[in-house]
Design an enzyme around this catalytic site. Structure first.
Site, PDB file in Angstrom:
ATOM      1  N   THR A  35      10.990  -7.281  -3.903  1.00 44.62           N
ATOM      2  CA  THR A  35      11.253  -7.565  -2.481  1.00 44.62           C
ATOM      3  C   THR A  35      11.293  -9.073  -2.211  1.00 44.62           C
ATOM      4  O   THR A  35      11.759  -9.488  -1.160  1.00 44.62           O
ATOM      5  CB  THR A  35      10.182  -6.925  -1.553  1.00 44.62           C
ATOM      6  OG1 THR A  35       8.886  -7.309  -2.012  1.00 44.62           O
ATOM      7  CG2 THR A  35      10.287  -5.408  -1.561  1.00 44.62           C
ATOM      8  N   SER A  74       4.387  -2.862   1.123  1.00 44.45           N
ATOM      9  CA  SER A  74       3.727  -3.107   2.411  1.00 44.45           C
ATOM     10  C   SER A  74       4.432  -2.499   3.625  1.00 44.45           C
ATOM     11  O   SER A  74       4.280  -3.011   4.734  1.00 44.45           O
ATOM     12  CB  SER A  74       3.560  -4.610   2.620  1.00 44.45           C
ATOM     13  OG  SER A  74       4.825  -5.232   2.624  1.00 44.45           O
ATOM     14  N   TYR A 138      -0.489   3.162   3.308  1.00 42.19           N
ATOM     15  CA  TYR A 138      -0.531   1.719   3.030  1.00 42.19           C
ATOM     16  C   TYR A 138      -1.951   1.181   3.235  1.00 42.19           C
ATOM     17  O   TYR A 138      -2.530   0.546   2.348  1.00 42.19           O
ATOM     18  CB  TYR A 138       0.478   1.001   3.942  1.00 42.19           C
ATOM     19  CG  TYR A 138       0.293  -0.481   4.005  1.00 42.19           C
ATOM     20  CD1 TYR A 138       0.487  -1.269   2.866  1.00 42.19           C
ATOM     21  CD2 TYR A 138      -0.091  -1.110   5.191  1.00 42.19           C
ATOM     22  CE1 TYR A 138       0.314  -2.641   2.926  1.00 42.19           C
ATOM     23  CE2 TYR A 138      -0.261  -2.475   5.256  1.00 42.19           C
ATOM     24  CZ  TYR A 138      -0.064  -3.240   4.124  1.00 42.19           C
ATOM     25  OH  TYR A 138      -0.251  -4.590   4.179  1.00 42.19           O
TER      26      TYR A 138
END
Ligand code: UDP
Length: 320
Positions: A35, A74, A138
């Site tokens: 990412t 995340s 998460y």
């Protein structure tokens, strides 16, 4: 200090790596670029492309004074759809990192934890003593890592600090938020101002808050990064300490959109949409512990400044 920064090609990791280099530390960034962006790794850092769980062992064998661990999955929504990705990507990877640190005697760990570990709080502002009851996968994975760090501190003498971030926003010069799939409120609203989206969706206006939209505590990424430098100095062998990082002021989704309208001068159309799974109504930090024990004082606490820096970054990144 010689420091390993995992996830240093990502948003918060790159800002923190930049601040560490500015402060004179020797920084090695490891990031698999799943990412992050290679061009976000700050000048002056050595960059190793790879999966933390695979390369941490050999890297730490060189001898490091500490690790700042940002590399993680995340996205709250994704964590509910694909929990295995989060238990593996966050927990298994972090356990491998902890083991590698133990094997090579790396003394300090500063970890990127989250307010999502608290879930729906009984009261706001939230202190570190609030019971952790995550409402999404998460947050559960980040809490599991916090707990593993506490064990390694107690049993193996690790100097460990978990920093529980509230809502990070803003930018630090050329380092800012660039996600392939954007889910965060402020960047989405700014995309509307840039004409990249028609409108912003407000996820629910029937929450038990003043204007019915969710309330969050927004903190400038540079202030957040600076807390990591203070935490590195504060970390003590055998101790695991948790610090909340926020400004202590809550803004509703509607207030954030209004501030973005003021900063950008764009009307920013908004429409009410269903609630998002896993969202708590209000998350506001008490950062008293960080202020008292770390001597941390946010320098850019105003929402208009935070949005203004994010706006300048977004326009510069897109050259508009
Ligand atoms: N939000 C929203 N519309 C969006 C994105 C986010 O209404 O397009 C809301 C979301 O429900 C939450 C707040 O904005 O209450 C902040 O969400 P974000 O994803 O930025 O951060 P989170 O609080 O989930 O870490």
């Amino acid at each position: 200090m010689k420091l390993l920064v995992t996830g240093g090609a990502g948003y918060v990791g790159s800002v923190c790596a930049a601040r560490l280099v500015e402060a004179g530390h020797e920084v090695v960034v490891v990031d698999d670029l799943s990412t992050g962006h290679a061009d976000a790794v700050p000048e002056g850092c050595r960059f190793v492309e790879g999966d933390v769980s695979e390369v941490a062992g050999s890297l730490l064998g060189e001898g490091f004074d500490g690790v700042l661990h940002f590399a993680a999955k995340s996205l709250v929504g994704e964590s509910m759809q694909d929990p295995a990705k989060y238990w593996h990507g966050n927990v298994v990877t972090s356990l491998r990192l902890l083991e590698a640190m133990r094997e090579h005697g790396t003394p300090r760990l500063v970890f990127s934890s989250t307010a999502a570990t608290y879930g729906e709080p009984d009261e706001v502002p939230i202190a570190e003593t609030a019971p952790p009851r995550p409402t999404n996968t998460y947050g559960a994975t980040k809490l599991a890592i916090d707990m593993a760090m506490a064990s390694y501190a107690a049993s193996h003498g690790l100097a460990a600090v978990s920093l529980r971030y509230f809502n990070v926003a803003g930018a630090h010069g050329r380092f800012g938020e660039r996600h392939a799939v954007e889910t965060h409120l402020i960047p989405i609203v700014l995309q509307v101002a840039l004409g990249q989206r028609e409108q912003v969706q407000i996820y629910g206006d029937d929450w038990p808050t003043e204007d019915g939209t969710c309330v969050r505590d927004y903190i400038h990424v540079t202030d957040l990064a600076d807390a990591h430098l203070l935490a590195l100095d504060r970390a003590k062998p055998g101790e695991h300490v948790v610090y909340n990082l926020g400004n202590g002021t809550g803004f509703s989704v509607k207030q954030v959109i209004d501030t973005c309208r003021e900063v950008t001068g764009h009307p920013i159309p908004a429409a009410v949409a269903p609630r998002r799974e896993g969202d708590p109504a209000a998350l506001v930090a008490s950062s008293e512990r960080a202020r008292l024990e770390l001597g941390w004082t946010p320098q850019r606490p105003d929402l208009a400044d935070i949005v203004g820096d994010a706006w300048a970054f977004t326009r510069q990144a897109l050259r508009v």
